[in-house]
Design a protein around this motif. Structure first.
Motif, PDB file in Angstrom:
ATOM      1  N   SER B   1      69.800  33.349  14.316  1.00  8.29           N
ATOM      2  CA  SER B   1      71.148  33.260  15.019  1.00  8.29           C
ATOM      3  C   SER B   1      70.744  33.170  16.534  1.00  8.29           C
ATOM      4  N   GLN B   2      71.852  32.501  17.038  1.00  9.29           N
ATOM      5  CA  GLN B   2      71.857  32.154  18.453  1.00  9.29           C
ATOM      6  C   GLN B   2      72.728  33.125  18.963  1.00  9.29           C
ATOM      7  N   GLU B   3      71.914  34.062  19.799  1.00  9.39           N
ATOM      8  CA  GLU B   3      72.703  34.915  20.452  1.00  9.39           C
ATOM      9  C   GLU B   3      73.033  34.532  22.064  1.00  9.39           C
ATOM     10  N   LEU B   4      74.322  34.856  22.335  1.00  8.02           N
ATOM     11  CA  LEU B   4      74.934  34.326  23.534  1.00  8.02           C
ATOM     12  C   LEU B   4      75.048  35.358  24.414  1.00  8.02           C
ATOM     13  N   GLU B   5      74.952  35.670  25.802  1.00 11.55           N
ATOM     14  CA  GLU B   5      75.155  36.705  26.628  1.00 11.55           C
ATOM     15  C   GLU B   5      76.193  36.119  27.977  1.00 11.55           C
ATOM     16  N   GLN B   6      77.159  36.906  27.789  1.00 15.92           N
ATOM     17  CA  GLN B   6      78.316  36.300  28.892  1.00 15.92           C
ATOM     18  C   GLN B   6      78.425  37.155  29.994  1.00 15.92           C
ATOM     19  N   LEU B  19      86.112  31.599  41.060  1.00 19.57           N
ATOM     20  CA  LEU B  19      85.383  32.660  40.223  1.00 19.57           C
ATOM     21  C   LEU B  19      84.342  31.796  39.189  1.00 19.57           C
ATOM     22  N   THR B  20      83.349  32.556  38.913  1.00 19.03           N
ATOM     23  CA  THR B  20      82.627  31.853  37.856  1.00 19.03           C
ATOM     24  C   THR B  20      82.177  32.780  36.850  1.00 19.03           C
ATOM     25  N   ILE B  21      82.123  32.230  35.653  1.00 23.98           N
ATOM     26  CA  ILE B  21      81.741  33.006  34.240  1.00 23.98           C
ATOM     27  C   ILE B  21      80.616  32.348  33.927  1.00 23.98           C
ATOM     28  N   ASN B  22      79.450  33.133  33.562  1.00 25.09           N
ATOM     29  CA  ASN B  22      78.337  32.758  32.812  1.00 25.09           C
ATOM     30  C   ASN B  22      77.871  32.616  31.614  1.00 25.09           C
ATOM     31  N   CYS B  23      77.391  31.742  30.743  1.00 22.62           N
ATOM     32  CA  CYS B  23      77.183  32.218  29.516  1.00 22.62           C
ATOM     33  C   CYS B  23      75.551  31.563  29.172  1.00 22.62           C
ATOM     34  N   THR B  24      74.847  32.645  28.688  1.00 19.55           N
ATOM     35  CA  THR B  24      73.399  32.390  28.321  1.00 19.55           C
ATOM     36  C   THR B  24      72.742  32.534  26.970  1.00 19.55           C
ATOM     37  N   SER B  25      72.078  31.557  26.790  1.00 18.01           N
ATOM     38  CA  SER B  25      71.594  31.496  25.216  1.00 18.01           C
ATOM     39  C   SER B  25      70.053  31.714  25.165  1.00 18.01           C
ATOM     40  N   SER B  26      69.950  32.415  24.197  1.00 16.01           N
ATOM     41  CA  SER B  26      68.326  32.725  23.947  1.00 16.01           C
ATOM     42  C   SER B  26      67.508  31.275  23.406  1.00 16.01           C
ATOM     43  N   LYS B  27      68.514  30.284  22.877  1.00 12.90           N
ATOM     44  CA  LYS B  27      67.934  29.113  22.241  1.00 12.90           C
ATOM     45  C   LYS B  27      68.472  28.124  22.983  1.00 12.90           C
ATOM     46  N   THR B  28      67.856  26.770  22.657  1.00 18.52           N
ATOM     47  CA  THR B  28      68.499  25.495  23.195  1.00 18.52           C
ATOM     48  C   THR B  28      69.948  25.408  22.523  1.00 18.52           C
ATOM     49  N   LEU B  29      71.090  24.899  23.285  1.00 16.76           N
ATOM     50  CA  LEU B  29      72.245  24.792  22.935  1.00 16.76           C
ATOM     51  C   LEU B  29      72.472  23.594  22.506  1.00 16.76           C
TER      52      LEU B  29
END
Lengths: 112, 112
Positions: B1-6, B19-29
């Motif tokens: 599964s693709q985990e996303l951290e915001q 303001l800035t909001i970030n979204c990081t994935s453990s895998k290629t999006l």
């Protein structure tokens, strides 16, 4: 144009009662269909998805089930609701051969 | 599964601030989506990014996808009270992976 309908908008049900939430899509054929639940602290959680009539994939083992009796109809059900089933449920669809998701307006379910 | 951290989980800014909001994935999006949600309502699609280095803007909101396609940012310029809500990033699992995963969301409050 494509539209997605989800109902009801709000629902209050007693513990142990059955549940049926319906989602229909118009203006497209063979869509991928999804049921999500919004869980606190976890964002949206995928519950079920379907790539065709009668084809259901379950992501989370729980008190809920899904069915797809027709190409553009997706139903979320439960035989006996639990308090923990309370939440905000979203239906979504995407084209079978392309990117892009569209969400319904959601159902807020309160189990009392 | 693709985990996303915001990040951040919540944000309170004064009207007019950026303001800035970030979204990081453990895998290629394969596809990265940004949605906005007001409490108890459905998701509103903001933007979708697919290519590394891609940047899209809509009114005062700009979204970027990094070259490695594992991180996206959403930037709001001169925030307004109408920007308040929950911002969710969602990642497509790929063309043959029929589901989308979401981050936990960022709750934005804009103080007038």
């Amino acid at each position: 144009s494509q539209t997605i309908h989800q109902w009801p908008a709000t629902l209050v049900q007693p513990v142990g009662s059955p549940l049926s939430l319906e989602c229909t899509v118009e203006g497209t054929s063979n869509p991928n269909l999804y049921w999500y639940r919004q869980a606190a602290g976890r964002g949206l959680q995928l519950l079920f998805y379907s790539v065709g009539i009668g084809q259901i994939s379950s992501e989370v083992p729980q008190n809920l089930s899904a069915s797809r009796p027709q190409d553009r109809q997706f139903i979320l059900s439960s035989k006996k609701l639990l308090l923990s089933d309370s939440g905000f449920y979203l239906c979504a669809w995407s084209p079978f051969n392309a990117y892009g998701y569209t969400f319904g307006s959601g159902t807020r379910l309160t189990v009392v | 599964s693709q985990e996303l951290e915001q990040s951040p989980q919540s944000l309170i800014v004064q009207e007019g601030k950026n303001l800035t909001i970030n979204c990081t994935s453990s895998k290629t999006l394969y596809g990265l989506y940004w949605y906005k949600q007001k409490y108890g309502e459905g998701l509103i699609f903001l933007m979708m990014l697919q290519k590394g280095g891609e940047e899209k803007s809509h009114e005062k909101i700009t979204a970027k996808l990094d070259e490695k396609k594992q991180q996206s940012s959403l930037h709001i310029t001169a925030s307004q009270p109408s920007h308040a809500g929950i911002y969710l990033c969602g990642a497509d699992g790929g063309y043959n992976n029929n589901d989308m995963r979401f981050g936990a969301g960022t709750r934005l409050t804009v103080k007038p």
